[in-house]
Write a protein that holds these residues in place. Sequence first.
Motif, mmCIF file in Angstrom:
data_model
loop_
_atom_site.group_PDB
_atom_site.id
_atom_site.type_symbol
_atom_site.label_atom_id
_atom_site.label_comp_id
_atom_site.label_asym_id
_atom_site.label_seq_id
_atom_site.Cartn_x
_atom_site.Cartn_y
_atom_site.Cartn_z
ATOM 1 N N SER A 1 0.895 -1.372 -0.380
ATOM 2 C CA SER A 1 -0.161 0.437 -0.190
ATOM 3 C C SER A 1 1.123 0.910 0.246
ATOM 4 C CB SER A 1 -1.184 0.382 1.202
ATOM 5 O OG SER A 1 -0.665 0.423 2.360
ATOM 6 N N LYS A 2 0.224 2.611 -0.450
ATOM 7 C CA LYS A 2 0.926 3.818 -0.126
ATOM 8 C C LYS A 2 1.246 4.104 0.798
ATOM 9 C CE LYS A 2 -0.682 6.306 -4.559
ATOM 10 N NZ LYS A 2 -1.665 7.185 -4.447
ATOM 11 N N ALA A 3 0.650 3.574 1.801
ATOM 12 C CA ALA A 3 1.161 4.207 3.378
ATOM 13 C C ALA A 3 2.650 2.712 3.032
ATOM 14 C CB ALA A 3 0.079 3.668 4.467
ATOM 15 N N ASN A 4 2.917 1.736 3.800
ATOM 16 C CA ASN A 4 3.734 0.863 3.354
ATOM 17 C C ASN A 4 5.142 1.842 2.855
ATOM 18 O OD1 ASN A 4 2.857 -0.566 5.506
ATOM 19 N ND2 ASN A 4 2.286 -2.544 4.189
ATOM 20 N N LYS A 5 3.975 1.842 1.960
ATOM 21 C CA LYS A 5 5.579 2.226 0.479
ATOM 22 C C LYS A 5 6.466 3.929 1.359
ATOM 23 C CE LYS A 5 4.667 0.644 -3.886
ATOM 24 N NZ LYS A 5 4.321 0.885 -5.521
ATOM 25 N N LYS A 6 5.343 4.410 1.695
ATOM 26 C CA LYS A 6 5.703 5.959 2.291
ATOM 27 C C LYS A 6 6.609 5.466 3.953
ATOM 28 C CE LYS A 6 3.717 10.371 2.786
ATOM 29 N NZ LYS A 6 2.513 11.271 2.818
ATOM 30 N N ARG A 7 5.754 4.360 4.353
ATOM 31 C CA ARG A 7 6.898 4.159 5.666
ATOM 32 C C ARG A 7 8.648 3.862 5.289
ATOM 33 N NH1 ARG A 7 6.029 -0.367 8.846
ATOM 34 N NH2 ARG A 7 6.948 0.265 11.060
ATOM 35 N N THR A 8 8.198 2.770 4.469
ATOM 36 C CA THR A 8 9.505 1.658 4.317
ATOM 37 C C THR A 8 10.624 3.524 3.519
ATOM 38 O OG1 THR A 8 9.024 -0.306 3.143
ATOM 39 C CG2 THR A 8 10.320 0.377 2.524
ATOM 40 N N ARG A 9 9.957 4.298 2.670
ATOM 41 C CA ARG A 9 10.531 5.373 2.338
ATOM 42 C C ARG A 9 11.378 6.073 3.343
ATOM 43 N NH1 ARG A 9 7.643 9.044 -1.122
ATOM 44 N NH2 ARG A 9 6.967 7.062 -1.728
ATOM 45 N N LEU A 10 10.645 6.047 4.515
ATOM 46 C CA LEU A 10 11.172 6.664 5.220
ATOM 47 C C LEU A 10 12.271 6.566 6.192
ATOM 48 C CD1 LEU A 10 10.686 9.694 6.870
ATOM 49 C CD2 LEU A 10 8.710 8.416 8.292
ATOM 50 N N ILE A 11 11.979 5.626 6.669
ATOM 51 C CA ILE A 11 13.084 4.543 7.573
ATOM 52 C C ILE A 11 14.770 4.242 6.764
ATOM 53 C CG2 ILE A 11 12.762 1.862 8.121
ATOM 54 C CD1 ILE A 11 10.418 1.234 8.734
ATOM 55 N N PHE A 12 13.933 4.022 5.607
ATOM 56 C CA PHE A 12 15.737 4.218 4.509
ATOM 57 C C PHE A 12 15.720 5.404 3.972
ATOM 58 C CE2 PHE A 12 17.711 4.333 0.932
ATOM 59 C CZ PHE A 12 18.631 3.537 0.674
ATOM 60 N N ARG A 13 15.332 6.737 4.419
ATOM 61 C CA ARG A 13 16.022 7.703 4.864
ATOM 62 C C ARG A 13 16.220 7.988 5.746
ATOM 63 N NH1 ARG A 13 11.569 11.634 1.698
ATOM 64 N NH2 ARG A 13 12.023 10.597 -0.683
ATOM 65 N N GLY A 14 16.195 7.991 6.899
ATOM 66 C CA GLY A 14 16.432 7.689 8.352
ATOM 67 C C GLY A 14 17.495 6.728 8.706
ATOM 68 N N VAL A 15 18.169 5.580 7.847
ATOM 69 C CA VAL A 15 18.869 5.169 7.914
ATOM 70 C C VAL A 15 20.063 5.985 7.566
ATOM 71 C CG1 VAL A 15 20.040 2.836 7.446
ATOM 72 C CG2 VAL A 15 18.089 2.431 8.892
ATOM 73 N N VAL A 16 19.976 6.297 6.091
ATOM 74 C CA VAL A 16 20.722 6.371 4.760
ATOM 75 C C VAL A 16 21.517 7.895 6.138
ATOM 76 C CG1 VAL A 16 21.132 8.423 2.800
ATOM 77 C CG2 VAL A 16 20.406 5.989 2.798
#
Length: 176
Positions: free
Chosen positions: A2-17
């Motif tokens: 879902s869009k919400a999961n994609k957004k959450r995954t992107r947010l986590i990825f950006r945070g890790v970077v």
Amino acid sequence: MSKANKKRTRLIFRGVVLVILASAILFSIFSRDKVKVLAEGDKAPDFELVDLEGNKHRLSDYKGEGVFLNFWGTWCPPCKREMPYIENQYNAFKEKGVHVLSVNIAESDLKVDTFRDQYGLTFPIVIDKKKDVKELYNIVPLPTTFLIDKDGRITKVITTEMTEDEIISYMESIQP
């Protein structure tokens, strides 16, 4: 997904970077070797460099004598102006136990040889090809000159262009 999961995954990825980048920056700031700034009274660090003829020069070879250690570049206008004065005083002081050791910073043999011939320089010129000695002595501006006494101690650090009268005075001060 879902869009919400994609957004959450992107947010986590950006945070890790961001955390990884911040860690790398902090590591580079705090783990960097601190270069000691040499001062009057310090023992001059020994080094070995090769001159244009292939002869090795070690600072320690001059123990018991004064050394006028000059760092320079062919492109440096103040270096060009003071070189004839250094040459004149090298000839006046070499029999009195004062030696000039001229360190060019990482230029080609051809450039340095052409410069030497243009100015009629006869004192030893070595080239710091890897900039190891530049880093060892923490050289920032060119020209920089270290006056080293007979005991291998730095008596003065000059980071500006010198007049001939100043060079005479400096060479007199390190004469053994």
